[in-house]
Design a protein around this motif. Structure first.
Motif, PDB file in Angstrom:
ATOM      1  N   GLY A   1       0.782  -1.224   0.000  1.00 23.59           N
ATOM      2  CA  GLY A   1       0.000   0.000   0.000  1.00 23.59           C
ATOM      3  C   GLY A   1       0.815   1.276   0.000  1.00 23.59           C
ATOM      4  N   ASP A   2       2.146   1.169   0.081  1.00 25.97           N
ATOM      5  CA  ASP A   2       2.993   2.358   0.034  1.00 25.97           C
ATOM      6  C   ASP A   2       2.924   3.006  -1.348  1.00 25.97           C
ATOM      7  N   SER A   3       3.249   4.295  -1.391  1.00 22.52           N
ATOM      8  CA  SER A   3       3.261   5.032  -2.656  1.00 22.52           C
ATOM      9  C   SER A   3       4.688   5.198  -3.161  1.00 22.52           C
ATOM     10  N   ILE A   4       4.889   4.893  -4.431  1.00 25.83           N
ATOM     11  CA  ILE A   4       6.169   5.122  -5.098  1.00 25.83           C
ATOM     12  C   ILE A   4       5.870   5.805  -6.428  1.00 25.83           C
ATOM     13  N   ALA A   5       6.583   6.882  -6.703  1.00 25.37           N
ATOM     14  CA  ALA A   5       6.421   7.576  -7.977  1.00 25.37           C
ATOM     15  C   ALA A   5       7.291   6.901  -9.030  1.00 25.37           C
ATOM     16  N   VAL A   6       6.668   6.519 -10.130  1.00 21.35           N
ATOM     17  CA  VAL A   6       7.356   5.894 -11.262  1.00 21.35           C
ATOM     18  C   VAL A   6       7.252   6.865 -12.436  1.00 21.35           C
ATOM     19  N   ASN A   7       8.383   7.449 -12.816  1.00 18.22           N
ATOM     20  CA  ASN A   7       8.392   8.498 -13.844  1.00 18.22           C
ATOM     21  C   ASN A   7       7.380   9.601 -13.514  1.00 18.22           C
ATOM     22  N   GLY A   8       7.287   9.913 -12.219  1.00 17.61           N
ATOM     23  CA  GLY A   8       6.435  11.006 -11.787  1.00 17.61           C
ATOM     24  C   GLY A   8       4.986  10.660 -11.539  1.00 17.61           C
ATOM     25  N   VAL A   9       4.614   9.402 -11.723  1.00 15.70           N
ATOM     26  CA  VAL A   9       3.234   8.961 -11.485  1.00 15.70           C
ATOM     27  C   VAL A   9       3.160   8.235 -10.150  1.00 15.70           C
ATOM     28  N   CYS A  10       2.321   8.718  -9.247  1.00 16.19           N
ATOM     29  CA  CYS A  10       2.161   8.084  -7.944  1.00 16.19           C
ATOM     30  C   CYS A  10       1.416   6.764  -8.105  1.00 16.19           C
ATOM     31  N   LEU A  11       2.068   5.668  -7.720  1.00 20.63           N
ATOM     32  CA  LEU A  11       1.475   4.341  -7.840  1.00 20.63           C
ATOM     33  C   LEU A  11       1.536   3.621  -6.499  1.00 20.63           C
ATOM     34  N   THR A  12       0.657   2.646  -6.316  1.00 23.03           N
ATOM     35  CA  THR A  12       0.545   1.924  -5.059  1.00 23.03           C
ATOM     36  C   THR A  12       1.189   0.548  -5.157  1.00 23.03           C
ATOM     37  N   VAL A  13       2.039   0.247  -4.188  1.00 25.03           N
ATOM     38  CA  VAL A  13       2.717  -1.050  -4.144  1.00 25.03           C
ATOM     39  C   VAL A  13       1.708  -2.134  -3.761  1.00 25.03           C
ATOM     40  N   VAL A  14       1.577  -3.158  -4.616  1.00 25.77           N
ATOM     41  CA  VAL A  14       0.670  -4.272  -4.308  1.00 25.77           C
ATOM     42  C   VAL A  14       1.430  -5.542  -3.963  1.00 25.77           C
ATOM     43  N   GLU A  15       2.674  -5.637  -4.405  1.00 30.09           N
ATOM     44  CA  GLU A  15       3.542  -6.759  -4.064  1.00 30.09           C
ATOM     45  C   GLU A  15       4.974  -6.251  -4.018  1.00 30.09           C
ATOM     46  N   PHE A  16       5.805  -6.886  -3.194  1.00 34.48           N
ATOM     47  CA  PHE A  16       7.213  -6.480  -3.154  1.00 34.48           C
ATOM     48  C   PHE A  16       8.048  -7.632  -2.592  1.00 34.48           C
ATOM     49  N   GLY A  17       9.341  -7.588  -2.919  1.00 29.13           N
ATOM     50  CA  GLY A  17      10.267  -8.589  -2.420  1.00 29.13           C
ATOM     51  C   GLY A  17      11.457  -8.737  -3.338  1.00 29.13           C
ATOM     52  N   GLU A  18      12.599  -9.086  -2.759  1.00 27.10           N
ATOM     53  CA  GLU A  18      13.834  -9.316  -3.511  1.00 27.10           C
ATOM     54  C   GLU A  18      14.216  -8.112  -4.367  1.00 27.10           C
ATOM     55  N   GLY A  19      14.027  -6.915  -3.802  1.00 25.67           N
ATOM     56  CA  GLY A  19      14.444  -5.708  -4.501  1.00 25.67           C
ATOM     57  C   GLY A  19      13.530  -5.262  -5.616  1.00 25.67           C
ATOM     58  N   ARG A  20      12.333  -5.842  -5.682  1.00 25.22           N
ATOM     59  CA  ARG A  20      11.382  -5.487  -6.733  1.00 25.22           C
ATOM     60  C   ARG A  20      10.025  -5.160  -6.127  1.00 25.22           C
ATOM     61  N   PHE A  21       9.231  -4.389  -6.863  1.00 24.38           N
ATOM     62  CA  PHE A  21       7.868  -4.122  -6.424  1.00 24.38           C
ATOM     63  C   PHE A  21       6.942  -4.148  -7.633  1.00 24.38           C
ATOM     64  N   THR A  22       5.670  -4.413  -7.365  1.00 21.57           N
ATOM     65  CA  THR A  22       4.676  -4.521  -8.425  1.00 21.57           C
ATOM     66  C   THR A  22       3.556  -3.525  -8.169  1.00 21.57           C
ATOM     67  N   VAL A  23       3.088  -2.896  -9.251  1.00 20.36           N
ATOM     68  CA  VAL A  23       2.011  -1.918  -9.169  1.00 20.36           C
ATOM     69  C   VAL A  23       0.961  -2.232 -10.222  1.00 20.36           C
ATOM     70  N   ASP A  24      -0.269  -1.840  -9.937  1.00 16.55           N
ATOM     71  CA  ASP A  24      -1.346  -1.921 -10.920  1.00 16.55           C
ATOM     72  C   ASP A  24      -1.579  -0.535 -11.489  1.00 16.55           C
ATOM     73  N   VAL A  25      -1.608  -0.434 -12.815  1.00 12.20           N
ATOM     74  CA  VAL A  25      -1.799   0.852 -13.483  1.00 12.20           C
ATOM     75  C   VAL A  25      -3.075   0.774 -14.316  1.00 12.20           C
ATOM     76  N   MET A  26      -4.061   1.628 -13.960  1.00  8.82           N
ATOM     77  CA  MET A  26      -5.339   1.560 -14.658  1.00  8.82           C
ATOM     78  C   MET A  26      -5.230   2.147 -16.059  1.00  8.82           C
ATOM     79  N   ALA A  27      -6.191   1.809 -16.893  1.00  4.45           N
ATOM     80  CA  ALA A  27      -6.152   2.194 -18.307  1.00  4.45           C
ATOM     81  C   ALA A  27      -6.067   3.702 -18.492  1.00  4.45           C
ATOM     82  N   GLU A  28      -6.784   4.472 -17.653  1.00  2.52           N
ATOM     83  CA  GLU A  28      -6.776   5.922 -17.775  1.00  2.52           C
ATOM     84  C   GLU A  28      -5.370   6.477 -17.593  1.00  2.52           C
ATOM     85  N   THR A  29      -4.631   5.922 -16.625  1.00  2.00           N
ATOM     86  CA  THR A  29      -3.258   6.372 -16.380  1.00  2.00           C
ATOM     87  C   THR A  29      -2.349   5.992 -17.539  1.00  2.00           C
ATOM     88  N   LEU A  30      -2.531   4.796 -18.077  1.00  3.09           N
ATOM     89  CA  LEU A  30      -1.733   4.359 -19.215  1.00  3.09           C
ATOM     90  C   LEU A  30      -1.956   5.268 -20.419  1.00  3.09           C
TER      91      LEU A  30
END
Length: 211
Positions: A38-67
């Motif tokens: 649930g933490d926020s990380i900006a990816v290229n300036g877009v605030c995204l929510t961490v849904v999974e993380f581990g081993e130095g990686r994190f995963t985010v869901d990006v909705m169609a409108e943002t894409l």
């Protein structure tokens, strides 16, 4: 909230396109060092929510409108991205107020290297031009920068602005590999938008006496 001071240059390691969104996994050991669900990380300036993380990686869901409204739609495995964790309440304020809410995208018009810095000219949408002023702040792909020059419809290119990038910025962000034609995320100074809104409301206000 963010400040536009990029902490790490990460790499997209996977992208899974779904019916109305995309799930993107990013390699970023620094920004995941204290990450939580649930933490926020900006990816290229877009605030995204961490849904999974581990081993130095994190995963985010990006909705169609943002894409659709940002440069994230063009990301693929191997893309380099600017990463910044949300600012802690007691943290140092190094850049300017960045919300992680992209206002639009710009297109790189030219890249002009010199001995000590590189000047990048970026065309921007007409509806954002009024918020961009010389010596003002702007966020480009999540990087807090100072506008070094502006132009309005010169040479048939439409409105544009320039930023001057020092070697550190070129080395530590993805702006170091920018080239003409590249699409970048833009977030204008939120204070300018609030001032405009307050001014427009004040201009249309009516005052009632004797209440």
């Amino acid at each position: 909230m963010f400040t536009g001071i990029v902490e790490e240059l990460g790499t997209i390691v996977a992208r899974d396109d779904l019916s109305d969104s995309a799930r993107i996994t990013v390699d970023g050991p620094l920004v995941t060092s204290d990450a939580g669900h649930g933490d926020s990380i900006a990816v290229n300036g877009v605030c995204l929510t961490v849904v999974e993380f581990g081993e130095g990686r994190f995963t985010v869901d990006v909705m169609a409108e943002t894409l659709k409204r940002s440069s994230l739609g063009a990301l693929e495995a191997g893309s380099r991205v600017n990463l910044e964790r949300a600012m802690a309440a007691g943290g140092r304020f190094g850049g300017h107020i960045v919300q992680g809410h992209v206002d639009g995208v710009g297109t790189v018009v030219s890249v002009s290297p010199s001995e000590n810095w590189t000047v990048v000219r970026i065309a921007l949408p007409d509806d954002l031009s009024r918020y961009v002023v010389e010596k003002g702040s702007i966020t480009v792909d999540g990087v807090s920068l100072t506008v070094s020059a502006v132009g309005y419809g010169e040479g048939g290119t439409g409105d544009w602005f320039e930023i001057s990038l020092i070697p550190t910025t070129l080395a530590e962000t993805n702006l170091g590999i920018t080239e003409p034609g590249l699409v970048v995320n833009l977030e204008v100074d939120v204070i300018a938008k609030y001032v405009e809104r307050l001014h427009s409301r004040a201009g249309g206000a009516t005052h009632s006496h004797g209440e």
